[in-house]
Design a protein around this motif. Sequence first.
Motif, mmCIF file in Angstrom:
data_model
loop_
_atom_site.group_PDB
_atom_site.id
_atom_site.type_symbol
_atom_site.label_atom_id
_atom_site.label_comp_id
_atom_site.label_asym_id
_atom_site.label_seq_id
_atom_site.Cartn_x
_atom_site.Cartn_y
_atom_site.Cartn_z
ATOM 1 N N ALA A 185 -1.647 2.660 6.658
ATOM 2 C CA ALA A 185 -0.435 2.730 5.829
ATOM 3 C C ALA A 185 -0.622 3.710 4.675
ATOM 4 O O ALA A 185 0.318 4.422 4.299
ATOM 5 C CB ALA A 185 -0.082 1.342 5.297
ATOM 6 N N LEU A 186 -1.832 3.740 4.116
ATOM 7 C CA LEU A 186 -2.128 4.693 3.043
ATOM 8 C C LEU A 186 -2.015 6.126 3.547
ATOM 9 O O LEU A 186 -1.370 6.985 2.915
ATOM 10 C CB LEU A 186 -3.528 4.435 2.497
ATOM 11 N N LEU A 187 -2.640 6.401 4.676
ATOM 12 C CA LEU A 187 -2.603 7.756 5.236
ATOM 13 C C LEU A 187 -1.192 8.132 5.672
ATOM 14 O O LEU A 187 -0.760 9.278 5.492
ATOM 15 C CB LEU A 187 -3.579 7.856 6.402
ATOM 16 N N ASP A 188 -0.461 7.170 6.213
ATOM 17 C CA ASP A 188 0.923 7.443 6.616
ATOM 18 C C ASP A 188 1.812 7.721 5.402
ATOM 19 O O ASP A 188 2.720 8.561 5.461
ATOM 20 C CB ASP A 188 1.484 6.273 7.416
ATOM 21 N N ALA A 189 1.550 7.010 4.295
ATOM 22 C CA ALA A 189 2.323 7.252 3.068
ATOM 23 C C ALA A 189 2.061 8.656 2.548
ATOM 24 O O ALA A 189 2.986 9.361 2.116
ATOM 25 C CB ALA A 189 1.976 6.213 2.006
ATOM 26 N N TYR A 190 0.798 9.073 2.584
ATOM 27 C CA TYR A 190 0.456 10.444 2.185
ATOM 28 C C TYR A 190 1.206 11.450 3.065
ATOM 29 O O TYR A 190 1.817 12.409 2.562
ATOM 30 C CB TYR A 190 -1.057 10.649 2.284
ATOM 31 N N LYS A 191 1.196 11.233 4.377
ATOM 32 C CA LYS A 191 1.862 12.159 5.286
ATOM 33 C C LYS A 191 3.382 12.131 5.085
ATOM 34 O O LYS A 191 4.049 13.160 5.203
ATOM 35 C CB LYS A 191 1.487 11.817 6.734
ATOM 36 N N VAL A 251 0.835 -1.201 0.000
ATOM 37 C CA VAL A 251 0.000 0.000 0.000
ATOM 38 C C VAL A 251 0.869 1.250 0.000
ATOM 39 O O VAL A 251 0.649 2.181 -0.791
ATOM 40 C CB VAL A 251 -0.952 -0.009 1.220
ATOM 41 N N ARG A 252 1.847 1.276 0.877
ATOM 42 C CA ARG A 252 2.744 2.434 0.958
ATOM 43 C C ARG A 252 3.444 2.680 -0.370
ATOM 44 O O ARG A 252 3.491 3.818 -0.860
ATOM 45 C CB ARG A 252 3.785 2.204 2.057
ATOM 46 N N ALA A 253 3.980 1.632 -0.972
ATOM 47 C CA ALA A 253 4.727 1.796 -2.218
ATOM 48 C C ALA A 253 3.848 2.327 -3.339
ATOM 49 O O ALA A 253 4.246 3.234 -4.087
ATOM 50 C CB ALA A 253 5.352 0.457 -2.626
ATOM 51 N N GLU A 254 2.633 1.788 -3.466
ATOM 52 C CA GLU A 254 1.746 2.245 -4.539
ATOM 53 C C GLU A 254 1.306 3.686 -4.321
ATOM 54 O O GLU A 254 1.267 4.490 -5.255
ATOM 55 C CB GLU A 254 0.519 1.335 -4.643
ATOM 56 N N ALA A 255 0.972 4.023 -3.077
ATOM 57 C CA ALA A 255 0.523 5.386 -2.781
ATOM 58 C C ALA A 255 1.632 6.406 -3.058
ATOM 59 O O ALA A 255 1.379 7.468 -3.652
ATOM 60 C CB ALA A 255 0.063 5.480 -1.329
ATOM 61 N N LEU A 256 2.850 6.099 -2.631
ATOM 62 C CA LEU A 256 3.957 7.033 -2.871
ATOM 63 C C LEU A 256 4.227 7.194 -4.360
ATOM 64 O O LEU A 256 4.514 8.302 -4.833
ATOM 65 C CB LEU A 256 5.212 6.542 -2.152
ATOM 66 N N GLU A 257 4.121 6.102 -5.107
ATOM 67 C CA GLU A 257 4.337 6.194 -6.552
ATOM 68 C C GLU A 257 3.294 7.096 -7.206
ATOM 69 O O GLU A 257 3.626 7.944 -8.038
ATOM 70 C CB GLU A 257 4.285 4.800 -7.185
ATOM 71 N N ARG A 258 2.035 6.936 -6.812
ATOM 72 C CA ARG A 258 0.972 7.768 -7.393
ATOM 73 C C ARG A 258 1.168 9.241 -7.028
ATOM 74 O O ARG A 258 0.913 10.131 -7.842
ATOM 75 C CB ARG A 258 -0.397 7.269 -6.931
ATOM 76 N N CYS A 259 1.615 9.506 -5.809
ATOM 77 C CA CYS A 259 1.895 10.888 -5.418
ATOM 78 C C CYS A 259 2.988 11.488 -6.288
ATOM 79 O O CYS A 259 2.874 12.639 -6.749
ATOM 80 C CB CYS A 259 2.311 10.946 -3.951
ATOM 81 N N ARG A 260 4.048 10.731 -6.527
ATOM 82 C CA ARG A 260 5.158 11.234 -7.336
ATOM 83 C C ARG A 260 4.736 11.482 -8.784
ATOM 84 O O ARG A 260 5.189 12.451 -9.413
ATOM 85 C CB ARG A 260 6.326 10.235 -7.282
ATOM 86 N N ILE A 261 3.847 10.650 -9.305
ATOM 87 C CA ILE A 261 3.424 10.793 -10.701
ATOM 88 C C ILE A 261 2.464 11.965 -10.874
ATOM 89 O O ILE A 261 2.623 12.801 -11.776
ATOM 90 C CB ILE A 261 2.760 9.489 -11.194
ATOM 91 N N PHE A 262 1.445 12.030 -10.022
ATOM 92 C CA PHE A 262 0.338 12.955 -10.260
ATOM 93 C C PHE A 262 0.538 14.351 -9.667
ATOM 94 O O PHE A 262 -0.100 15.304 -10.114
ATOM 95 C CB PHE A 262 -0.963 12.375 -9.703
ATOM 96 N N SER A 263 1.379 14.504 -8.658
ATOM 97 C CA SER A 263 1.403 15.774 -7.920
ATOM 98 C C SER A 263 2.132 16.930 -8.604
ATOM 99 O O SER A 263 1.770 18.092 -8.356
ATOM 100 C CB SER A 263 2.004 15.554 -6.527
ATOM 101 N N PRO A 264 3.157 16.704 -9.451
ATOM 102 C CA PRO A 264 3.878 17.858 -10.007
ATOM 103 C C PRO A 264 2.971 18.822 -10.778
ATOM 104 O O PRO A 264 2.149 18.409 -11.603
ATOM 105 C CB PRO A 264 4.901 17.211 -10.952
ATOM 106 N N GLY A 265 3.098 20.108 -10.454
ATOM 107 C CA GLY A 265 2.333 21.135 -11.156
ATOM 108 C C GLY A 265 0.904 21.305 -10.707
ATOM 109 O O GLY A 265 0.138 22.053 -11.313
ATOM 110 N N GLY A 266 0.517 20.631 -9.626
ATOM 111 C CA GLY A 266 -0.863 20.711 -9.172
ATOM 112 C C GLY A 266 -1.760 19.816 -10.010
ATOM 113 O O GLY A 266 -1.310 18.910 -10.714
ATOM 114 N N GLY A 267 -3.066 20.068 -9.936
ATOM 115 C CA GLY A 267 -4.002 19.261 -10.707
ATOM 116 C C GLY A 267 -4.201 17.871 -10.149
ATOM 117 O O GLY A 267 -4.570 16.951 -10.880
ATOM 118 N N PHE A 268 -3.971 17.698 -8.851
ATOM 119 C CA PHE A 268 -4.133 16.388 -8.221
ATOM 120 C C PHE A 268 -4.616 16.552 -6.789
ATOM 121 O O PHE A 268 -4.067 17.352 -6.028
ATOM 122 C CB PHE A 268 -2.800 15.623 -8.243
#
Length: 423
Positions: free
Chosen positions: A410-416, A374-391
């Motif tokens: 684990a999902l919430l902790d990965a976000y934090k 869960v942590r690995a997938e959430a962090l990957e999605r954050c890295r992909i979608f977050s640049p430049g806003g729009g996420f």
Amino acid sequence: MNDSQNVINDSINHRQPARLPLDFGGSNTTGIHCSVVAELRDHYGLEKRPVIVHEPSQMLGLIEDDLADAMGVDTVHSLPARNSFGVVTDGNWKEWRTPWGQDVLVAAQMALQPTENGDILTYPEGDTSVPPSAKLNHDGYFFDALNRQGEFDEDDPNPDDNTEEFTLISDEDLALMVRHAAEAKKHNRTVISALPGTSFGDVSNVPAMFMKHPKGIRDVAEWYVSVAVRQEFIHEVFSKQADVAIANLQRIHAAVGDDAYSVVAVCGTDFGTQISTFCSKDAFIELYQPYYQKVNGWIHDNTSWKTFKHSCGAIEPFIEPLIESGFDILNPVQCSATGMDPHLLKEKYGERVVFWGGGIDTQQTLPFGTPDQVRAEALERCRIFSPGGGFVFNSIHNVQALTPIPNLVALLDAYKEFISAGK
């Protein structure tokens, strides 16, 4: 604006926010099942009390301020005047024990009638003198619509029968929307509201669980047949619906004020399966796009609200026409579906539509993976979608019952973890 409002505002306007914003509970497609809400409250050591079920068909639990603070949530849902069963949501609640043994609060006027085998029947507007409109199985966790399809002329169906629910909003319901908007603003988070009557062809609404005696085409399979072979009928239904929707938008906007909402959920019609779309791109453009453009055009011409479109599935071929239809936000971003690769989506559409969701797969990873997965997938999605806003970070659709709490934590902790790193 405060911090929560600023980060959402920046992100939905495609500016890099100071931190990645988070939504849980802001809408009926970004929520958490009431059983999981109770477990989250226990995890964070919050006061034990019955969870309010604000959306009963999916049994979604209200994310109250103490839990929202613990999770870091930046959104709040402005409740509708009536729930999915047509029952008034006026703040009066009653306690009810679910089939899985949880004590919750539901709208006071809901009728919840057990059957001999433990299933629960519920009724439109809480009226037990009419046939039930939905059932919660004794071993289930949400309500299913009951098929109340009556006779209709298969060769020449009457569009008036499928538009009888699209009427001018009552003064009573409008007053409740005003009250709920004012209450939502007090939470100092970004306010999201669902607009009544703007969801064209949503099969969760076709059975009309909120109507006592629905006429017309109310069977979901028959509705899909109509989309394919009764397109003139569909145009007549959508045309009348759009006219009423605009009239209601005018009344709602005048009553609640422009600053009541930041985001409005316009439509929840699903256009995708796991591997393809429900209809062709040409059919979408012909049947749906004109009415979406009419509603979204009025909103953009007359308000500052951003428009939110929910559709599950493999809808990459529809994203361009959805943008052309005037939608600002796409949810839930089902990255596991065919063609929905997150890198492709961000590169191709990231500057023109906001991705609201996509943070974790709720079909496989969140319910069945390990916390590390869960942590690995959430962090990957954050890295992909977050640049430049729009996420805006959220799971892919609602968090379902039986989701392991260690995985959700684990999902919430990965976000934090991601926002703490200053990414």
